[in-house]
Design an enzyme around this catalytic site. Structure first.
Site, PDB file in Angstrom:
ATOM      1  CB  SER A 178      -0.950   0.021   1.206  1.00  0.00           C
ATOM      2  OG  SER A 178      -2.021  -0.870   1.012  1.00  0.00           O
TER       3      SER A 178
ATOM      4  CE  LYS B 135      -4.541   2.034  -0.354  1.00  0.00           C
ATOM      5  NZ  LYS B 135      -3.919   0.759   0.032  1.00  0.00           N
TER       6      LYS B 135
ATOM      7  CB  SER C 170      -4.075   1.437   4.215  1.00  0.00           C
ATOM      8  OG  SER C 170      -3.288   1.134   3.087  1.00  0.00           O
TER       9      SER C 170
END
Length: 564
Positions: free
Chosen positions: A67, A70, A131
């Site tokens: 993640s 991102k 997240s």
């Protein structure tokens, strides 16, 4: 008013010579700083100011970032906000695909239902704190239509940072391969260009639909930590990119491929080691300033600083100030390295008419003055006047701008108020109107090849670093091109701030439908605040180029609005 750089009178150039001799020594090793033993399969520590890697363990080996992907998605969202195509309060609709992802318990998420309306600000919090994968997909689809198209843009964005990667999703479940060093570079560029990212990543939690969602970054309790992002998948292991500031220095750490419970302890070790090494490797800061200049300066003219740097074995970033009676004429972030560097600055017209003024050069490291030198000089008032503004419709306001040091005549004493304003001219007006402390930001590297050596180079670089103006997407600023009325409106709205977003569309502007979607918020805000009134027929003519006089008048109205 303090200012960085305006259009300067060049008929009389009085040279100012500033010689700065920098004697720097670096300790051979940091006392007690042994490289840390880590569980992470890959890790780096980067000095944010210089980009130097202070520690690396398999730092160039591509691995799945999970993640942490991102952060690239967030970068593109900020690009869209900067361009005026999105706002933090823009409402987006959740698609069926994004909702299915957001409600899938195999992913970290905030719950989003099909057809639900959510602001960009809420989606950013949902993506960056707990997240949320679905939140990331809503943003990607809103920007590019499909996730596939958005991933192509992600790859293009990181390629411009010198990173070869192939992102195939916007939230990090796919095995997107990047190195720990790559993640540090992405983070450095993100913070430098869009420091607002830290307003999100430093939040400990946020509330959505009555439920509190905590930030997954376990490093936030550490001294100076204000970001950035965790990542966890079976393929990636436990990952974490962290940034912190201590004693005015920012570091970035990245750990990838940790076992459970190890990413925070590993990041703590890296951060402590990095600050110890960085502090010990700092230059001794034994700086001697020697200034030579003419006894008489002419307001409205240019000065030039020549920095001569000796004895440097490690590059070092510091802020150079040129001040006149405490008023900043030039404030510039410089890289101290062997060789010579010239800094050009204006002598503010407002400060003219002084029999005894103190001209000072100051080098500062954060809040600490490293060294300074000063001399007593006489500053004459700017001679003459601008010939072609007295009978102009904006004559009084142009006279005010001249007295403020925003504008200067050419060698013949004319301003040419009805000439189309160029992008370079406009950006110098902007920085002449802003308080100096509002316009200094770090820019990791020179952003535009066509701005190097340009008379407005300093203002252009600062405009990029602060997000006020950007280039054409191809590495060019096009400083001598004209700029349209709607483009200028978006710049002024960025300066005015978030509280002016969301103004109602003007009902009596017949050509408002010709305003580009990305400029509608800006034009609406400027009409509501009286900064623009349109022509006699109430049209705005958004694609017309603005004149010098029109741009100065709008700038002064923004000054008055913000001052009031």
């Amino acid at each position: 008013m303090k200012r960085v750089m305006g259009l300067k009178k060049t008929a009389k150039l009085l040279p100012l010579l500033l010689v700065i001799v920098v004697l720097l020594q670096i300790p051979a090793a940091a006392d007690g700083a042994s490289p840390p033993t880590l569980n992470a399969k890959a890790a780096v520590v980067m000095d944010y100011d210089t980009g130097e890697i202070l520690f690396s363990k398999n730092g160039d080996t591509p691995r799945a970032p999970a993640s942490m992907t991102k952060l690239v998605t967030a970068y593109i969202v900020f690009e869209e906000i900067e361009a005026g195509r999105l706002g933090f309060d823009t409402v987006l609709t959740v698609s069926e695909t994004a909702s299915a992802l957001a409600l899938n318990r195999e992913y970290t998420n905030i719950p989003l239902k099909t057809g639900e309306s959510v602001t960009v600000d809420t989606l950013m919090k949902g993506m960056l704190l707990p997240s949320g994968c679905g939140a990331s997909l809503v943003l990607a689809e809103a920007i590019s239509g499909t996730e596939e198209a958005f991933c192509l843009r992600m790859n293009d964005v990181v390629a411009k940072m010198g990173i070869q990667a192939e992102f195939t999703d916007c939230y990090g479940f796919a095995p997107n391969l990047v190195s720990a060093r790559d993640m540090a570079v992405i983070s450095r560029n993100l913070i430098a260009r869009f420091p607002g990212i830290l307003d999100y990543t430093s939040l400990p939690s946020f509330v959505f639909k009555g439920k509190r969602y905590d930030n997954t970054n376990g490093m936030l309790s550490e001294a100076g930590v204000d970001g950035l992002k965790t990542g966890t998948t079976d393929a990636a292991g436990y990952c974490l990119t962290t940034t912190a500031v201590r004693d005015g220095r920012r570091l970035i750490t990245v750990v990838m491929g940790c076992a459970k419970y190890y990413r925070v302890p590993d990041s703590q070790k890296l951060m402590n080691y990095g600050f110890t090494v960085a502090s010990a490797a700092d230059p001794a800061k034994t700086v001697t300033l020697d200034m030579e200049t003419a006894d008489v300066l002419q307001a409205g003219d240019e000065g030039a600083c020549l920095l001569t740097v000796l004895g440097v074995t490690k590059t070092y970033k510091a802020e150079l100030y040129i001040e006149l009676d405490g008023e900043t004429l030039c404030r510039r972030l410089v890289t101290v390295k062997p060789g010579e560097m010239e800094v050009v600055f204006p002598v503010d017209a407002v400060l003219g008419g002084r029999d005894a003024a103190t001209l000072a050069a100051v080098i500062r490291d954060g809040d600490r003055t490293v060294a300074s030198a000063s001399r007593t000089v006489t500053v004459l008032k700017a001679d003459g006047c601008i010939n072609d503004i007295e009978d102009h419709w904006a004559g009084d306001l142009l006279e005010r701008a001249w007295e403020m040091g925003m504008i200067y005549p050419d060698d013949e004493g004319n301003f040419h108020p009805d000439r189309k304003v160029t992008r370079a001219e406009f950006v110098t007006y902007i920085f002449a109107m802003l308080p100096d402390e509002d316009v200094v930001a770090d820019c990791p590297e020179h952003p535009f090849a066509d701005a190097e050596g340009h008379r407005a180079e300093n203002a252009i670089v600062r405009a990029y670093a602060t997000g006020i103006m950007q280039g054409d997407g191809n590495g060019q600023f096009r400083p001598d091109d004209t700029i349209t009325r709607q483009e200028i409106a978006t710049v002024f709205l960025r300066l005015m701030g978030e509280s002016f977003y969301g103004a109602p569309a003007p009902e009596d502007m017949p050509d408002f439908d010709q305003v580009a979607d990305w400029a509608k918020d800006a034009v609406s805000a400027l009409v509501c605040t009286g900064i623009i009134n349109g022509y006699e027929d109430r049209t705005f003519r958004p694609k017309n180029d603005l004149t010098r006089a029109e741009s100065v008048v709008m700038a002064l109205r923004v000054i008055d609005l913000l001052a009031g």
